[in-house]
Design an enzyme around this catalytic site. Structure first.
Site, PDB file in Angstrom:
ATOM      1  N   GLU A 236       9.970  15.308  15.686  1.00 50.17           N
ATOM      2  CA  GLU A 236      10.249  15.306  14.255  1.00 50.17           C
ATOM      3  C   GLU A 236       9.307  16.276  13.551  1.00 50.17           C
ATOM      4  O   GLU A 236       8.094  16.096  13.593  1.00 50.17           O
ATOM      5  CB  GLU A 236      10.043  13.891  13.707  1.00 50.17           C
TER       6      GLU A 236
ATOM      7  N   GLU B 122      10.562   0.984   9.876  1.00 56.66           N
ATOM      8  CA  GLU B 122      11.451   2.137   9.646  1.00 56.66           C
ATOM      9  C   GLU B 122      10.636   3.364  10.029  1.00 56.66           C
ATOM     10  O   GLU B 122       9.729   3.749   9.308  1.00 56.66           O
ATOM     11  CB  GLU B 122      11.855   2.232   8.169  1.00 56.66           C
TER      12      GLU B 122
ATOM     13  N   CYS C   2      13.210  10.997   6.815  1.00 57.49           N
ATOM     14  CA  CYS C   2      13.365  10.488   8.174  1.00 57.49           C
ATOM     15  C   CYS C   2      14.780  10.684   8.676  1.00 57.49           C
ATOM     16  O   CYS C   2      15.015  10.837   9.861  1.00 57.49           O
ATOM     17  CB  CYS C   2      12.986   9.020   8.198  1.00 57.49           C
TER      18      CYS C   2
ATOM     19  N   LYS D  43       0.840  -1.205   0.000  1.00 56.03           N
ATOM     20  CA  LYS D  43       0.000   0.000   0.000  1.00 56.03           C
ATOM     21  C   LYS D  43       0.874   1.254   0.000  1.00 56.03           C
ATOM     22  O   LYS D  43       1.575   1.526   0.962  1.00 56.03           O
ATOM     23  CB  LYS D  43      -0.897   0.053   1.249  1.00 56.03           C
TER      24      LYS D  43
HETATM   25  P1  NAP Z   1       2.272   7.677   8.583  1.00 59.94           P
HETATM   26  O1  NAP Z   1       1.125   8.551   8.835  1.00 59.94           O
HETATM   27  O2  NAP Z   1       2.724   6.769   9.633  1.00 59.94           O
HETATM   28  O3  NAP Z   1       1.943   6.923   7.228  1.00 59.94           O
HETATM   29  C1  NAP Z   1       2.784   5.970   6.653  1.00 59.94           C
HETATM   30  C2  NAP Z   1       1.947   4.957   5.930  1.00 59.94           C
HETATM   31  O4  NAP Z   1       1.174   4.225   6.873  1.00 59.94           O
HETATM   32  C3  NAP Z   1       0.945   5.547   4.950  1.00 59.94           C
HETATM   33  O5  NAP Z   1       0.835   4.684   3.846  1.00 59.94           O
HETATM   34  C4  NAP Z   1      -0.314   5.538   5.765  1.00 59.94           C
HETATM   35  O6  NAP Z   1      -1.506   5.595   5.018  1.00 59.94           O
HETATM   36  C5  NAP Z   1      -0.196   4.241   6.502  1.00 59.94           C
HETATM   37  N1  NAP Z   1      -1.038   4.097   7.690  1.00 59.94           N
HETATM   38  C6  NAP Z   1      -1.689   5.051   8.394  1.00 59.94           C
HETATM   39  N2  NAP Z   1      -2.375   4.493   9.413  1.00 59.94           N
HETATM   40  C7  NAP Z   1      -2.160   3.165   9.349  1.00 59.94           C
HETATM   41  C8  NAP Z   1      -2.580   2.052  10.133  1.00 59.94           C
HETATM   42  N3  NAP Z   1      -3.390   2.202  11.195  1.00 59.94           N
HETATM   43  N4  NAP Z   1      -2.159   0.818   9.788  1.00 59.94           N
HETATM   44  C9  NAP Z   1      -1.333   0.634   8.743  1.00 59.94           C
HETATM   45  N5  NAP Z   1      -0.912   1.658   7.962  1.00 59.94           N
HETATM   46  C10 NAP Z   1      -1.306   2.904   8.266  1.00 59.94           C
HETATM   47  O7  NAP Z   1       3.547   8.519   8.227  1.00 59.94           O
HETATM   48  P2  NAP Z   1       3.616   9.742   7.269  1.00 59.94           P
HETATM   49  O8  NAP Z   1       3.295  10.947   8.057  1.00 59.94           O
HETATM   50  O9  NAP Z   1       2.883   9.472   6.029  1.00 59.94           O
HETATM   51  O10 NAP Z   1       5.158   9.695   6.905  1.00 59.94           O
HETATM   52  C11 NAP Z   1       6.091  10.414   7.564  1.00 59.94           C
HETATM   53  C12 NAP Z   1       6.753   9.576   8.635  1.00 59.94           C
HETATM   54  O11 NAP Z   1       7.461   8.488   8.060  1.00 59.94           O
HETATM   55  C13 NAP Z   1       7.783  10.347   9.394  1.00 59.94           C
HETATM   56  O12 NAP Z   1       7.636  10.139  10.765  1.00 59.94           O
HETATM   57  C14 NAP Z   1       9.093   9.772   8.918  1.00 59.94           C
HETATM   58  O13 NAP Z   1      10.154   9.881   9.799  1.00 59.94           O
HETATM   59  C15 NAP Z   1       8.745   8.392   8.640  1.00 59.94           C
HETATM   60  N6  NAP Z   1       9.719   7.841   7.715  1.00 59.94           N
HETATM   61  C16 NAP Z   1      10.607   6.911   8.160  1.00 59.94           C
HETATM   62  C17 NAP Z   1      11.561   6.399   7.314  1.00 59.94           C
HETATM   63  C18 NAP Z   1      12.559   5.392   7.752  1.00 59.94           C
HETATM   64  O14 NAP Z   1      13.106   4.720   6.903  1.00 59.94           O
HETATM   65  N7  NAP Z   1      12.837   5.229   9.000  1.00 59.94           N
HETATM   66  C19 NAP Z   1      11.587   6.807   6.009  1.00 59.94           C
HETATM   67  C20 NAP Z   1      10.666   7.770   5.592  1.00 59.94           C
HETATM   68  C21 NAP Z   1       9.730   8.260   6.462  1.00 59.94           C
HETATM   69  P3  NAP Z   1      -2.107   7.024   4.575  1.00 59.94           P
HETATM   70  O15 NAP Z   1      -1.341   7.401   3.379  1.00 59.94           O
HETATM   71  O16 NAP Z   1      -3.544   6.819   4.309  1.00 59.94           O
HETATM   72  O17 NAP Z   1      -1.895   7.970   5.736  1.00 59.94           O
END
Ligand code: NAP
Ligand code: MG
Length: 502
Positions: A396, A261, A295, A186
Site C-alpha cells: 500500500e 479497518e 484505504c 484518539k
Molecule cells: P497508523 O500509523 O496505523 O496510525 C493510525 C492511528 O493509530 C493513529 O492515530 C496512530 O497514532 C495510532 N497508533 C500508532 N501506533 C499505535 C499503537 N501502538 N497503538 C495504538 N494506536 C497506535 O496508520 P496511518 O499511517 O496513520 O494511516 C494510514 C493507514 O490507515 C493506511 O494503511 C490505511 O490503509 C489505513 N486506513 C484504513 C482504513 C479502513 O477503513 N480500512 C481507512 C483509512 C485508513 P499517531 O497519529 O500518533 O501515529
C-alpha cells in the site's frame, strides 16, 4: 478570541487545541503539546495538547462514570442528541470544511462536498437508528420464552488515522453512541483539529459530560494505552495493518472486543467492453481523490490488454491535468499529502518502481510550481509494473500513485485481483452483467463497486477481509459491532420435571 491564523483561513471560531475530557477542554497533565501543521506550507496551525497515560486514565474514569446514565437513557433520547449534532454540523459546515482542509490538505471543494456532508449524514443515520435496533424473540421449547437484549459494550476506545479525520470519527462515534456506549477517542496526532471541533458541537447538542472524550496524542503512548487499558471493553481501530496487529496484542490483557479497518490495495478492473470514458474518469477519482490517501483507493489499475493503450491515452493526460494547489483555493482539485514524512514515503516508491523495472508514465515528483515548494505535494503518478507480484503492485503506497497492470482474460484478472494479502474494496467496469456479478461473488474483499468506485453510505457495511481487518462500520452491522447480545430465558408455564426426584 480568534487569532491571525483563524482570520487568514476564514474561521469564525477559535481553533480548539486541548484535550476534551469529561465535558471540558483541558491541557495535558504533563503540559505537553505538539504543533499541528498545515501541509500546504508546513506552517504551524496550533500547538495541540498531547495526552499521556494519566490523561487516558482520567478519560476512561469519566467515560465509566457517564456510562450508566447514557446506556439507560431511552434510545430515542440518545438519537435526538445525535440528530441535533447532525444539524449543528450542517450549521457549521463551512467552519468544519475549512478546518479539515487546513489540517489535512483536503481540497476545500472535497471537504465541502464530501467530508462534511458525509459526517452529518452519518450522525443523522445513527441518530435515527438508535431506537430501531432491537433484540429478537427466539422460538424455543414449550413453556419458555427466550429473547435477546442488545446491550452496549461499555467504554469503547477508538483510534483513528489522519486521512479522513472528520468522517472516520463519525463512522466510529455515531454507532457507538447510538448503541449506548461511552467513548475515549484518539485522533491521529497530525490531524486532531476537526474532532476537537466536533467535541465542541457535541457539547452544544446536549451530550452529557464524559460520554465522549477526545484525546489527541501519540499512537505509541495514548493509542497503545487505550488498546491496553483494562477499563476499556472494546477497541475500534482504523490504520495500518502493522499497527492493527499491535492493537490486537495490546488488547489481549482484558480480552477486549477488537474491530479493525486496516490497509488495502484495491483492484480497479477495466474489461474490454467497459464504457471507456466513464472508466477513465472513475479510475482517476478512485486513486487521486484525497491524494490517494484512502484505504479503498483503486491503487491497482488492471486493464484488459486489448484496451490498455486506448485507456492510457486518455488516462495519462487526465491525471496530468488535475489542478494541484493550496487546498483553501476553491479551484484546487488535488492538495498536498498530509505530512512531509508521508510525502517522502510515497516518493520512495518511485525508486522502488524503477528498481523493479517499472515504467514511470506520469508524475513521480513534487510539482515544479514555486508556490507549492514548501508543501507536501506529489504529482499524480502512474507506474506500469513489470509484474503483478512487484512491490508496487502489492504494498500500500497510500498516495497519488497508481500501478498499472494488464490481463488477458477473466481468469487472469481474478487471479491478479485476489493475489494480495489485503481484501478491502475492488471495482470493475464492464457491460457484461453476468461477469459483473460473477466477479462480485469471486473477489476476496469486503466491498465491490460495479461501474463505479469508492461509493460509501452510512447504511452500507464498510470493512475488509484478510489483512484488511475484521468487523464492519456503518449500517446495522456497526450496531452489532457496538453491542453484545444477552439471551434471557423465562419459564412462562413449563412444568419442569425435577432433575433430582426425591
Ligand atoms: P497508523 O500509523 O496505523 O496510525 C493510525 C492511528 O493509530 C493513529 O492515530 C496512530 O497514532 C495510532 N497508533 C500508532 N501506533 C499505535 C499503537 N501502538 N497503538 C495504538 N494506536 C497506535 O496508520 P496511518 O499511517 O496513520 O494511516 C494510514 C493507514 O490507515 C493506511 O494503511 C490505511 O490503509 C489505513 N486506513 C484504513 C482504513 C479502513 O477503513 N480500512 C481507512 C483509512 C485508513 P499517531 O497519529 O500518533 O501515529
Ligand atoms: Mg496537520
Amino acid at each position: 478570541m480568534t487569532t491571525d491564523i483563524e482570520a487568514t483561513v476564514g474561521l469564525r471560531t477559535p481553533i480548539r487545541h486541548q484535550l476534551f475530557i469529561d465535558g471540558q477542554f483541558v491541557g495535558a497533565l504533563s503540559g505537553e503539546t505538539q504543533p499541528t501543521l498545515n501541509p500546504h506550507d508546513n506552517s504551524v496551525i496550533a500547538h495541540v495538547a498531547m495526552a499521556g497515560r494519566a490523561d487516558v486514565d482520567l478519560a476512561v474514569a469519566a467515560a465509566q462514570r457517564a456510562f450508566p446514565a447514557w446506556s439507560r437513557m431511552p434510545a430515542a433520547e440518545r438519537g435526538r442528541i445525535l440528530l441535533k449534532l447532525a444539524d449543528l454540523i450542517e450549521a457549521n459546515a463551512e467552519e468544519l470544511a475549512r478546518l479539515e482542509s487546513l489540517d489535512t490538505g483536503h481540497p476545500l471543494r472535497d471537504s465541502r462536498m464530501l467530508d462534511v456532508p458525509r459526517t452529518a449524514a452519518c450522525y443523522r443515520y445513527f441518530g435515527g437508528m438508535a431506537d430501531k435496533f432491537q433484540g429478537e424473540t427466539i422460538p424455543v421449547e414449550a413453556g419458555f420464552l427466550n429473547y435477546t437484549l442488545r446491550e452496549p459494550v461499555g467504554v469503547v476506545g477508538q483510534v483513528v488515522p489522519w486521512n479522513f479525520p472528520l468522517m472516520f470519527t463519525s463512522w466510529k462515534m455515531a454507532p457507538a453512541l447510538a448503541a449506548g456506549n461511552t467513548i475515549v477517542m484518539k485522533p491521529a496526532e497530525i490531524t486532531p483539529l476537526s474532532s476537537l471541533k466536533i467535541a465542541e458541537l457535541m457539547a452544544q447538542a446536549g451530550m452529557p459530560a464524559g460520554v465522549v472524550n477526545i484525546l489527541p496524542g501519540l499512537g505509541s503512548v495514548a493509542g497503545q494505552y487505550i488498546a491496553e487499558h483494562p477499563g476499556i471493553a472494546k477497541i475500534a481501530f482504523t490504520g495500518s495493518t502493522a499497527t492493527g496487529k499491535r492493537v490486537v496484542q495490546a488488547s489481549a490483557g482484558n480480552l477486549k472486543k477488537v474491530q479493525l479497518e486496516l490497509g488495502g490495495k484495491g483492484a480497479n478492473i477495466v474489461f474490454e467492453d467497459a464504457n471507456l470514458a466513464a472508466a477513465v474518469n472513475g479510475a482517476a477519482w478512485a486513486i487521486f481523490h484525497n491524494q490517494g490517501q484512502a484505504c479503498i483507493a483503486g491503487s491497482r489499475l488492471m486493464l484488459h490488454e486489448k484496451i490498455a493503450d486506448a485507456f492510457l491515452e486518455k488516462f495519462i493526460p487526465l491525471a496530468q491535468s488535475i489542478r494541484l494547489g493550496n487546498p483553501m483555493d476553491e479551484t484546487t482539485e488535488m492538495g498536498p499529502l498530509t505530512s512531509a514524512l508521508h510525502q517522502q514515503r510515497v516518493l520512495a516508491y518511485v525508486d522502488v518502481a524503477r528498481s523493479e523495472g517499472g515504467e514511470l508514465l506520469a508524475g513521480g515528483k513534487p510539482p515544479a510550481a514555486a508556490d507549492l515548494a514548501k508543501g507536501c505535494y506529489v504529482e499524480p503518478t502512474i507506474v506500469r509494473a513489470s509484474s503483478w507480484q512487484d512491490r508496487v503492485a502489492q504494498e500500500e503506497v497510500f498516495g497519488p500513485f497508481v500501478t498499472v497492470l494488464t490481463f488477458k482474460d477473466d481468469a487472469q484478472a481474478l487471479q491478479i485481483a485476489n493475489g494480495t494479502d489485503y481484501g478491502l474494496g475492488s471495482g470493475l467496469w464492464t457491460a457484461n452483467l453476468q461477469r459483473a456479478h460473477r466477479f462480485a461473488r469471486d473477489l476476496q474483499v469486503g466491498m465491490v463497486w460495479i461501474n463505479s468506485y469508492k461509493r460509501v453510505n452510512p447504511g452500507s457495511p464498510f470493512g475488509g477481509v484478510g489483512q484488511s481487518g475484521y468487523g464492519r462500520e456503518m449500517g446495522f452491522d456497526a450496531m452489532r459491532e457496538y453491542t453484545q447480545v444477552k439471551s434471557v430465558w423465562v419459564n412462562v408455564d413449563a412444568q419442569i420435571a425435577p432433575h433430582y426426584p426425591r
